[in-house]
Write a protein that holds these residues in place. Sequence first.
Motif, PDB file in Angstrom:
ATOM      1  N   THR A  70       0.548  -1.507  -0.106  1.00  0.00           N
ATOM      2  CA  THR A  70      -0.025  -0.067  -0.098  1.00  0.00           C
ATOM      3  C   THR A  70       0.972   1.429  -0.078  1.00  0.00           C
ATOM      4  O   THR A  70       0.336   2.293  -0.330  1.00  0.00           O
ATOM      5  CB  THR A  70      -0.992   0.202   1.381  1.00  0.00           C
ATOM      6  N   ALA A  71       2.064   1.096   0.346  1.00  0.00           N
ATOM      7  CA  ALA A  71       3.174   2.198   0.516  1.00  0.00           C
ATOM      8  C   ALA A  71       3.011   3.140  -0.773  1.00  0.00           C
ATOM      9  O   ALA A  71       2.653   4.442  -1.063  1.00  0.00           O
ATOM     10  CB  ALA A  71       4.366   1.930   0.748  1.00  0.00           C
ATOM     11  N   ASP A  72       3.209   2.560  -2.059  1.00  0.00           N
ATOM     12  CA  ASP A  72       3.197   3.314  -3.160  1.00  0.00           C
ATOM     13  C   ASP A  72       1.891   4.002  -3.608  1.00  0.00           C
ATOM     14  O   ASP A  72       1.891   5.035  -4.118  1.00  0.00           O
ATOM     15  CB  ASP A  72       3.553   2.419  -4.495  1.00  0.00           C
ATOM     16  N   ARG A  73       0.849   3.085  -3.219  1.00  0.00           N
ATOM     17  CA  ARG A  73      -0.752   3.497  -3.504  1.00  0.00           C
ATOM     18  C   ARG A  73      -0.955   4.982  -2.659  1.00  0.00           C
ATOM     19  O   ARG A  73      -1.404   5.924  -3.267  1.00  0.00           O
ATOM     20  CB  ARG A  73      -1.749   2.706  -3.471  1.00  0.00           C
ATOM     21  N   GLU A  74      -0.523   4.642  -1.520  1.00  0.00           N
ATOM     22  CA  GLU A  74      -0.691   5.921  -0.442  1.00  0.00           C
ATOM     23  C   GLU A  74       0.056   7.028  -0.669  1.00  0.00           C
ATOM     24  O   GLU A  74      -0.581   8.204  -0.474  1.00  0.00           O
ATOM     25  CB  GLU A  74      -0.519   5.290   0.947  1.00  0.00           C
ATOM     26  N   VAL A  75       1.019   6.929  -1.206  1.00  0.00           N
ATOM     27  CA  VAL A  75       2.051   8.184  -1.395  1.00  0.00           C
ATOM     28  C   VAL A  75       1.280   8.840  -2.556  1.00  0.00           C
ATOM     29  O   VAL A  75       1.310  10.024  -2.269  1.00  0.00           O
ATOM     30  CB  VAL A  75       3.284   7.886  -1.816  1.00  0.00           C
ATOM     31  N   PHE A  76       0.575   8.287  -3.325  1.00  0.00           N
ATOM     32  CA  PHE A  76       0.036   9.138  -4.406  1.00  0.00           C
ATOM     33  C   PHE A  76      -1.532   9.447  -4.417  1.00  0.00           C
ATOM     34  O   PHE A  76      -2.143  10.061  -5.359  1.00  0.00           O
ATOM     35  CB  PHE A  76       0.137   8.290  -6.024  1.00  0.00           C
ATOM     36  N   ALA A  77      -1.966   9.014  -3.333  1.00  0.00           N
ATOM     37  CA  ALA A  77      -3.494   9.294  -2.864  1.00  0.00           C
ATOM     38  C   ALA A  77      -4.027  10.424  -3.057  1.00  0.00           C
ATOM     39  O   ALA A  77      -4.907  11.070  -3.530  1.00  0.00           O
ATOM     40  CB  ALA A  77      -3.723   8.507  -1.588  1.00  0.00           C
ATOM     41  N   ALA A  78      -3.146  11.663  -2.610  1.00  0.00           N
ATOM     42  CA  ALA A  78      -3.541  13.008  -2.600  1.00  0.00           C
ATOM     43  C   ALA A  78      -3.301  13.402  -4.111  1.00  0.00           C
ATOM     44  O   ALA A  78      -4.019  14.513  -4.392  1.00  0.00           O
ATOM     45  CB  ALA A  78      -2.775  13.606  -1.555  1.00  0.00           C
ATOM     46  N   THR A  79      -2.325  13.122  -4.850  1.00  0.00           N
ATOM     47  CA  THR A  79      -1.800  13.869  -5.977  1.00  0.00           C
ATOM     48  C   THR A  79      -2.441  13.040  -7.079  1.00  0.00           C
ATOM     49  O   THR A  79      -2.486  13.743  -8.253  1.00  0.00           O
ATOM     50  CB  THR A  79      -0.146  13.903  -6.006  1.00  0.00           C
ATOM     51  N   GLY A  80      -2.911  11.729  -7.179  1.00  0.00           N
ATOM     52  CA  GLY A  80      -3.112  11.295  -8.376  1.00  0.00           C
ATOM     53  C   GLY A  80      -1.980  10.896  -8.995  1.00  0.00           C
ATOM     54  O   GLY A  80      -1.120  10.700  -8.509  1.00  0.00           O
ATOM     55  N   ALA A  81      -2.330  11.062 -10.507  1.00  0.00           N
ATOM     56  CA  ALA A  81      -1.172  10.618 -11.713  1.00  0.00           C
ATOM     57  C   ALA A  81      -0.943  12.124 -11.962  1.00  0.00           C
ATOM     58  O   ALA A  81      -1.380  12.782 -12.916  1.00  0.00           O
ATOM     59  CB  ALA A  81      -1.837   9.916 -12.751  1.00  0.00           C
ATOM     60  N   PRO A  82       0.340  12.668 -11.350  1.00  0.00           N
ATOM     61  CA  PRO A  82       0.787  13.863 -11.817  1.00  0.00           C
ATOM     62  C   PRO A  82       1.028  14.173 -13.271  1.00  0.00           C
ATOM     63  O   PRO A  82       1.389  15.263 -13.820  1.00  0.00           O
ATOM     64  CB  PRO A  82       2.038  13.917 -11.000  1.00  0.00           C
ATOM     65  N   GLY A  83       1.466  12.793 -14.027  1.00  0.00           N
ATOM     66  CA  GLY A  83       1.680  12.984 -15.562  1.00  0.00           C
ATOM     67  C   GLY A  83       3.040  12.779 -15.926  1.00  0.00           C
ATOM     68  O   GLY A  83       3.265  13.336 -16.722  1.00  0.00           O
ATOM     69  N   GLY A  84       3.695  11.995 -15.141  1.00  0.00           N
ATOM     70  CA  GLY A  84       5.027  11.446 -15.462  1.00  0.00           C
ATOM     71  C   GLY A  84       6.254  12.232 -14.395  1.00  0.00           C
ATOM     72  O   GLY A  84       6.117  13.371 -14.093  1.00  0.00           O
ATOM     73  N   ALA A  85       7.009  11.262 -14.089  1.00  0.00           N
ATOM     74  CA  ALA A  85       8.078  11.697 -13.067  1.00  0.00           C
ATOM     75  C   ALA A  85       9.088  12.538 -13.694  1.00  0.00           C
ATOM     76  O   ALA A  85       9.712  13.325 -12.810  1.00  0.00           O
ATOM     77  CB  ALA A  85       8.633  10.469 -12.659  1.00  0.00           C
ATOM     78  N   ALA A  86       9.457  12.478 -14.716  1.00  0.00           N
ATOM     79  CA  ALA A  86      10.240  13.493 -15.296  1.00  0.00           C
ATOM     80  C   ALA A  86      10.299  15.014 -15.190  1.00  0.00           C
ATOM     81  O   ALA A  86      10.939  15.779 -14.990  1.00  0.00           O
ATOM     82  CB  ALA A  86      10.463  13.409 -16.995  1.00  0.00           C
ATOM     83  N   ARG A  87       8.923  15.341 -15.285  1.00  0.00           N
ATOM     84  CA  ARG A  87       8.201  16.511 -15.096  1.00  0.00           C
ATOM     85  C   ARG A  87       7.976  16.963 -13.509  1.00  0.00           C
ATOM     86  O   ARG A  87       7.879  18.146 -13.244  1.00  0.00           O
ATOM     87  CB  ARG A  87       7.274  16.794 -15.857  1.00  0.00           C
ATOM     88  N   ALA A  88       8.035  15.925 -12.615  1.00  0.00           N
ATOM     89  CA  ALA A  88       7.880  16.345 -11.395  1.00  0.00           C
ATOM     90  C   ALA A  88       9.011  16.487 -10.455  1.00  0.00           C
ATOM     91  O   ALA A  88      10.177  15.929 -10.849  1.00  0.00           O
ATOM     92  CB  ALA A  88       7.138  14.901 -10.887  1.00  0.00           C
ATOM     93  N   GLU A  89       8.753  17.102  -9.239  1.00  0.00           N
ATOM     94  CA  GLU A  89       9.908  17.307  -8.421  1.00  0.00           C
ATOM     95  C   GLU A  89      10.041  15.939  -7.614  1.00  0.00           C
ATOM     96  O   GLU A  89       9.035  15.232  -7.421  1.00  0.00           O
ATOM     97  CB  GLU A  89       9.567  18.642  -7.393  1.00  0.00           C
TER      98      GLU A  89
END
Length: 107
Positions: A70-89
């Motif tokens: 559940t760790a990976d899923r819960e980390v993104f629970a608030a942000t959803g799918a930001p649209g790619g890691a390369a563009r994200a901090e």
Amino acid sequence: MTYVIAQPCVDLKDRACIDECPVDCIYEGPRKLYINPEECVDCGACEPVCPVEAIFYEDAVPDEWADYLTADREVFAATGAPGGAARAEPLAEDHPVVMGEPVREAG
């Protein structure tokens, strides 16, 4: 179903999986890499390149690392799918499961 990055990645973060991922769904946290389950297409390209065998298909995570399901899923629970890691901090903080792991020194 999706892939999960478990405990062997903590404090290692080799990043070979990031280079191999065709959909850019692997994000960096302070101590571990995370697969965004909303962006993962279950291709499996990341799994064989992980040098410490930290990546598992969701239903194949060893029992000893079940908390990582559940760790990976819960980390993104608030942000959803930001649209790619390369563009994200990088993520500001790790999941509590990761933060509770003893720190491993490089080497």
